[in-house]
Write a protein that holds these residues in place. Structure first.
Motif, PDB file in Angstrom:
ATOM      1  N   TRP A 389       0.710  -1.102   0.015  1.00  0.00           N
ATOM      2  CA  TRP A 389       0.184   0.184   0.208  1.00  0.00           C
ATOM      3  C   TRP A 389       0.832   1.235  -0.027  1.00  0.00           C
ATOM      4  O   TRP A 389       0.267   2.385   0.160  1.00  0.00           O
ATOM      5  CB  TRP A 389      -1.136  -0.243   1.465  1.00  0.00           C
ATOM      6  N   ASP A 394       0.671   2.028   6.812  1.00  0.00           N
ATOM      7  CA  ASP A 394       0.452   1.552   7.948  1.00  0.00           C
ATOM      8  C   ASP A 394      -1.079   2.669   8.408  1.00  0.00           C
ATOM      9  O   ASP A 394      -1.817   2.060   8.921  1.00  0.00           O
ATOM     10  CB  ASP A 394       0.974   1.469   9.485  1.00  0.00           C
ATOM     11  N   THR A 395      -0.863   4.024   7.848  1.00  0.00           N
ATOM     12  CA  THR A 395      -2.372   4.749   7.965  1.00  0.00           C
ATOM     13  C   THR A 395      -2.948   4.540   6.327  1.00  0.00           C
ATOM     14  O   THR A 395      -4.285   4.501   6.307  1.00  0.00           O
ATOM     15  CB  THR A 395      -1.408   5.982   7.704  1.00  0.00           C
ATOM     16  N   ARG A 396      -2.085   3.417   5.076  1.00  0.00           N
ATOM     17  CA  ARG A 396      -2.656   3.672   4.549  1.00  0.00           C
ATOM     18  C   ARG A 396      -3.726   2.351   3.827  1.00  0.00           C
ATOM     19  O   ARG A 396      -5.195   2.129   3.251  1.00  0.00           O
ATOM     20  CB  ARG A 396      -2.260   3.869   2.851  1.00  0.00           C
ATOM     21  N   ALA A 397      -3.555   1.374   4.667  1.00  0.00           N
ATOM     22  CA  ALA A 397      -3.887   0.474   4.099  1.00  0.00           C
ATOM     23  C   ALA A 397      -4.820  -0.696   5.108  1.00  0.00           C
ATOM     24  O   ALA A 397      -4.998   0.805   6.232  1.00  0.00           O
ATOM     25  CB  ALA A 397      -2.734  -1.050   4.501  1.00  0.00           C
ATOM     26  N   PRO A 398      -6.103  -0.840   4.506  1.00  0.00           N
ATOM     27  CA  PRO A 398      -6.487  -1.367   5.253  1.00  0.00           C
ATOM     28  C   PRO A 398      -7.064  -1.654   7.001  1.00  0.00           C
ATOM     29  O   PRO A 398      -5.356  -2.258   7.150  1.00  0.00           O
ATOM     30  CB  PRO A 398      -7.618  -2.826   4.737  1.00  0.00           C
ATOM     31  N   PHE A 399      -7.032  -0.849   7.572  1.00  0.00           N
ATOM     32  CA  PHE A 399      -6.806  -0.614   9.318  1.00  0.00           C
ATOM     33  C   PHE A 399      -7.192  -1.809  10.515  1.00  0.00           C
ATOM     34  O   PHE A 399      -6.170  -2.223  11.147  1.00  0.00           O
ATOM     35  CB  PHE A 399      -7.955   0.548   9.779  1.00  0.00           C
TER      36      PHE A 399
END
Lengths: 506, 601
Positions: A389, A394-399
């Protein structure tokens, strides 16, 4: 002049370099050397690799091939040692004679991506390419204050030797973020040649290490240490490669006086506070617990920062006692304090492979596992998937998936081996109404718990009597249904569309 | 009330905080950015310091989830009400407010003072309507008439942060009678038609006197209300030049109120786009508050999935008639929690057939099925026809407010809750806290995102965060644990802020460590420990050194008032020796499978 072209080179983990630099005033009197004595001209080969990485977001695809060029250190028995990242995800490797330019295809004899090492050999054992070359021996004695040489080869085959000074030894990451090993930090100005990977570091004509990275601004280089090379080669020579063991603990320092009194280690020296013990790790099996304070490992006192005193290197992180000094199967005595009471724990060191974890921390030389059913695309979660991602993954990928990676315990406790999730949905007649779903973790299919993709493949052979598959998730939308017949027809169409394989389970 | 993104495929009856999927998640993300961006430019002249702060905290590059309208050939609007002299200007007042912004970073500080201007209008005997955001966090409110130099001291009668409306009165009723004698309240009209002219009247920036602007009704749609940040209601988009200060002012057509101007975009995002709160929302507010209290919007708190897939219909034994949406989950804290189950199919609501895309028909218009819930009040019943286990069933559900989603709502008119102990600052997690402390910790983000949808509130009605450590020799090694979620203190499970206070000041300790305060953070193996004597000494020293006037402000969280949800948590005695079985039982209760058993209410 040289410096400017250096800034991007060496600085990171990948040292791709294509520029050819002009050499001033460096003359290597090759003819004067005795034939048996190793030299850059006689003990290095060029290694040309073609790499093709896998696409974790479209798991049936590979990305465009890229070339990578480096050097290899010639070892005895027609073997060549390179850094692992030179040949990671490689589709084709060839060895090139440094002066004649003769080439021969090579194979990987053994590799360890955590230790960032690989041994290559010509596929054609009768190849004469290495006949004239002089093998290097490994040296494990490099110590701070030593002056060592970095060997390179000019385009014309002439050797280049640059001296650098070793300042200190430390434990640092090599290539995989989660794996740390012994490194030498050395200082001295380096100049780039055509081959940037695997620059051998030589002490007294022996291979003392290999360059990991070079910071042109600070002129500091990180060197993969000889003892790690030696351990890797020894392991490889013994037959089935075992790799470096891991202890499997998390720890914190004990500089806090109040914590020391709380853990009842006041009045004693050093110690580290164990904050977590990985399930089924060496430490777990030996009975180490969160809250224990480790005072010594293998007879070496551990200070409150987690270092011990190495006879040659001085203060060094304790992990070198496990990854470097020891082998899989070794027993090591760990002195702890538990509830104020000193105890000794014997740990048999084991190794957990990346595949032994719920979420693989890295995955090379094979594509991600996936399964497509009627346009629903299922995958096993891996760190490379999340990293796909982009930089701020860690902020863009599905949480939910990011969180699962950081806190896999809940899923491990459920008995899952891998975390299977619906990664995306292709719009097909079978997936009508589900097009916008993605990144949802699977719980059951047709009533079967899904602990890995093989379970899923098996579950899809068991639709109900109406020919419907019931797919359950841990979150919204909880449950969806697809038709078996429609989905299989869609799979056929997807093959025609160009997705060659509907599943990859191994 | 509709909250969440009214996506084309999934009906969301309450705000779904978990990522349904990424496209939606991303759109929600950008949406919330846009909303917050708007909120910096609410139509009252906000104190400039606040404006600057809000704008700084948001990315100026945030593109809102605002689709570009296709250019179509529209005939010029009929010019209704050409003559502004007929407008009842006497009933339209200037609302001047002095505000106090609470400081969630330094919660014992009284907060920044500011002032702002909005508009209001007379709707009845000493009753003025304005926006909630005009009077939020107010210290003093003055109402000023046009052509009258005197400010009249006013107060808030009711405020509805969920639909950005407030009702004011002039404190001294005699003053009201004198000043407004002969002034008729404005008449409330109806929803204006698209492409008709409306007039916004108010006191926007750019001058002291009343301003009149004309615009055209360009869209009627559900939109987020940026004041709370989590609520969605009907809004009307107008192309009038509505500006800060217009907030709370009437939008008129034929001398009747057709809306209340309330929000818009900054010029950089979309130009000449203002939004007004339409009559149904205003009337609902007036009706709700008619008894003197505001009972808020109600919520079914149920997520549904459209039933478009043929396999779904076969599996659920549904006739192939394009009717029905499937319940994916009914939140246990909502009114349907004990009634609806995963896999139920909603066929009709109050007699309106629900199409398989979640739409119903009301008075010839296709609208989202939430429109029915939107119009209801607390205590009202809604009739549902459902399909369960292959048969029709009729259900009635008494509607009520749904509280867990408010963790992501902007909070107003509230002093920040906190406990300070020996320099350790504990605060309950909410949107204001997240914004003030800029928290990126994964665990905190998890609790913030899934508090509502995963029912995390059941174990922790308040999620307590260590938000700061005021450095002192007593706590200098604890600085790295800032932003961690607190699990237990001195063996006491921390479920609300009061527990923190009790655990530190009451008779609690970890066995074998009676001389220590032991604070355990979620997912952290290393406890934070302080010797009791050291902590006691440090506490006063830190209070003095860091200018702390008081060391706690604790209010009982509203969510505890939800009946039947927290019966198991007030037994402190059981905390001390929490056995394994008990823990399992508790975690099972919060697990989705246990919804049925947990819903005996």
């Amino acid at each position: 002049m040289m410096k400017s072209s250096f800034t991007s080179f060496f600085a990171g983990r990948s040292f791709l370099l294509a520029s050819v630099l002009v050499l001033f005033g460096l003359l290597v009197p090759a003819g004067l050397r005795a034939q048996e004595k190793p030299s850059p001209e006689k003990s290095l080969v060029r290694v040309n690799a073609t790499l093709q990485s896998y696409n974790f977001l479209r798991p049936w695809e590979k990305s465009a091939p890229t070339p990578r060029r480096g050097l290899g250190a010639v070892l005895s028995g027609n073997r060549v040692l390179v850094t692992g990242e030179l040949i990671v995800n490689s589709t084709y490797i060839e060895l090139e004679h440094p002066s004649t330019g003769e080439k021969t295809p090579a194979r990987i004899v053994g590799h360890d991506y955590e230790a960032n090492l690989a041994v290559l050999a010509p596929i054609d054992e009768s190849s004469k390419l290495m006949d004239e070359l002089v093998p290097l021996e490994v040296d494990t004695s490099v110590a701070p204050k030593d002056t060592v040489e970095v060997w390179q080869v000019e385009d014309n085959g002439d050797g280049v030797i640059t001296k650098v000074d070793v300042q200190r030894a430390a434990v640092n990451q090599y290539f995989i973020d989660s794996a740390v090993f012994l490194v030498y930090q050395s200082i001295g100005s380096l100049q780039a040649r055509a081959n940037s990977f695997t620059l051998p570091v030589i002490k007294d004509g022996k291979l003392g290490g290999m360059l990991l990275s070079y910071n042109a601004k600070e002129q500091i280089s990180q060197v993969l240490a000889g003892p790690i090379i030696q351990a890797f080669l020894d392991d490889l020579a013994e037959g089935e490669y075992q790799g470096f063991p891991n202890l499997g603990i998390g720890f914190e320092q004990t500089l806090d006086d109040q914590l020391r009194r709380f853990a009842r280690i006041d009045g004693k020296e050093g110690g580290i506070f164990v904050t977590n013990v990985q399930k089924n790790s060496s430490a777990d099996k030996a009975g180490l617990e969160s809250g224990d304070v480790i005072m010594a490992i293998g007879g070496h006192a551990i200070d409150s920062r987690g270092n011990y005193v190495h006879p040659t290197y001085g203060k060094l992180n304790f992990s070198h006692l496990v990854r470097g000094n020891a082998k899989v199967g070794d027993k090591i005595k760990i002195a702890i304090i538990r509830n104020g009471e000193p105890q000794d724990i014997d740990v048999t060191l084991e190794r957990k492979e990346p595949n032994d974890y719920l979420i693989d921390a890295y995955m090379f030389d094979r594509g991600p596992r996936y399964l497509i059913m009627g346009g629903l695309i299922f995958q096993e979660l891996t760190l490379p998937y999340l990293e796909s991602w982009g930089e701020n993954w860690d902020t863009r990928a599905p949480f939910k998936l990011v969180h699962a990676n950081a806190h896999p315990e809940q899923y491990e406790d459920e008995g899952r081996e891998k975390l299977v999730f619906l990664s995306q949905v292709l719009r097909t007649p079978s997936t009508l109404g589900y097009e916008e779903l993605n990144s949802v973790i699977l719980s059951k299919v047709n009533g079967q718990a899904i602990n890995n993709l093989k379970d899923l493949s098996k579950a899809f052979t068991m639709p109900d009597e109406k020919g419907i598959h019931k797919i359950e998730f841990t979150d919204f939308p909880r449950v969806i249904y697809i038709e078996d017949r429609t989905s299989r027809a869609v799979n056929q169409q997807l093959v025609q569309y160009g997705i060659s394989q509907m599943e990859k389970l191994d | 009330m509709l909250r969440g993104v009214p996506a084309s495929l999934f009906n969301v009856l309450f705000y779904p905080h978990e990522p349904l999927n990424d496209r939606m998640r991303n759109s929600r993300l950008s949406l919330s950015l846009a909303v917050a961006f708007v909120s910096g430019l609410l139509w009252s002249s906000m104190p400039t310091s606040t404006l600057a702060q809000k704008q700084n905290s948001e990315s100026p590059n945030a593109t809102p989830a605002q689709s570009v309208e296709p250019v179509v050939d529209i005939p010029p609007p009929p010019s209704e009400q050409a003559d502004v002299s007929e407008i009842n200007f006497g009933a339209i007042v200037r609302v001047e407010v002095d505000t106090k912004q609470p400081n969630y970073r330094v919660p014992w500080n009284i907060g920044g003072m500011g002032n702002g201007v909005g508009t209001g209008f007379l709707v009845g005997d000493n009753r003025f309507v304005t926006n909630a955001h005009v009077v939020s966090n107010n210290r003093l409110i003055y109402i000023k008439k046009t052509n009258d130099p005197r400010p009249y001291k006013a107060r808030v009668v009711n405020v509805a942060h969920d639909c950005d409306l407030a009702l004011l009165e002039i404190e001294n009723s005699t003053e009201f009678k004198t000043a407004f004698s002969g002034v008729e309240p404005l008449v409330i009209g109806d929803i204006p038609k698209l492409n008709t002219t409306v007039i916004a009247v108010g006191y926007p920036i750019g001058g002291e006197r009343i301003s009149v602007t004309r615009g055209v009704v360009s869209r009627i749609d559900f939109r987020p209300y940026s004041h709370s940040g989590v609520d969605f209601h009907l809004t009307i988009q107008v192309d009038a030049a509505i500006n800060p200060g217009n907030s709370g002012g009437p939008v008129l057509q034929d001398n009747k109120v057709v809306g209340v101007a309330f929000q818009g975009y900054s010029g950089a995002v979309a130009q000449n786009t203002g939004y007004m709160i339409p009559v149904p929302v205003v009337e609902r507010f007036l009706k709700d508050t008619a008894d003197g209290t505001y009972d808020h919007y109600v919520d079914l708190a149920t997520q549904t999935l459209n039933v478009l897939n043929p396999a779904q219909r076969i599996a659920l034994s549904l006739p192939n008639d394009d009717v029905g949406v499937m319940v994916t989950e009914a939140d246990p804290a909502g009114p349907a929690g004990s009634i609806l189950k995963t896999g139920d199919v909603l066929l009709s609501i109050d007699g309106h057939v629900i199409a398989s895309d979640g739409f119903i028909e009301i008075e010839g218009e296709r609208v989202n099925l939430n429109e029915i819930i939107e119009r209801k009040f607390a205590g009202d019943m809604v009739a549902l026809e459902i399909w369960r286990d292959g048969a029709r069933q009729d259900l009635k559900i008494e509607l009520e407010r749904f509280l867990p989603y408010l963790i992501q709502a902007n909070t107003y008119d509230k002093q920040p809750d906190f406990v300070l102990f020996a320099g350790l600052q504990f605060q309950p997690l909410d949107r204001n806290l997240m914004a003030a402390h800029n928290i990126s910790d994964l665990q905190v983000r998890y609790f913030y995102s899934y508090y509502s949808s995963e029912g995390l509130y059941r174990e922790r009605p308040e999620v307590i965060i260590l938000t700061a450590v005021l450095p002192d020799s007593a706590n200098t090694y604890l600085q790295p644990y800032v932003h961690k979620v607190i699990d237990t203190i001195n063996g006491k499970k921390i479920r609300v802020l009061q527990d923190v206070w009790d655990a530190l000041h009451g008779d609690f300790s970890e066995k074998g460590h009676e001389d220590f305060h032991v604070i355990r953070c979620l997912g952290e193996g290393r406890p934070l420990v302080m010797e009791r004597a050291t902590a006691r000494e440090a506490h006063d020293r830190i209070m003095a050194k860091y200018n702390v006037n008081f060391d706690n402000h604790i209010e009982v969280p509203e969510i505890l008032s939800v009946e039947g949800l927290f019966d198991d948590i007030d037994d402190d005695a059981s905390d001390k020796d929490d056995t394994k079985e008990k823990k399992q039982e508790k975690s099972a209760k919060s697990a989705p499978e246990a919804i049925k058993s947990a819903s005996a209410r």
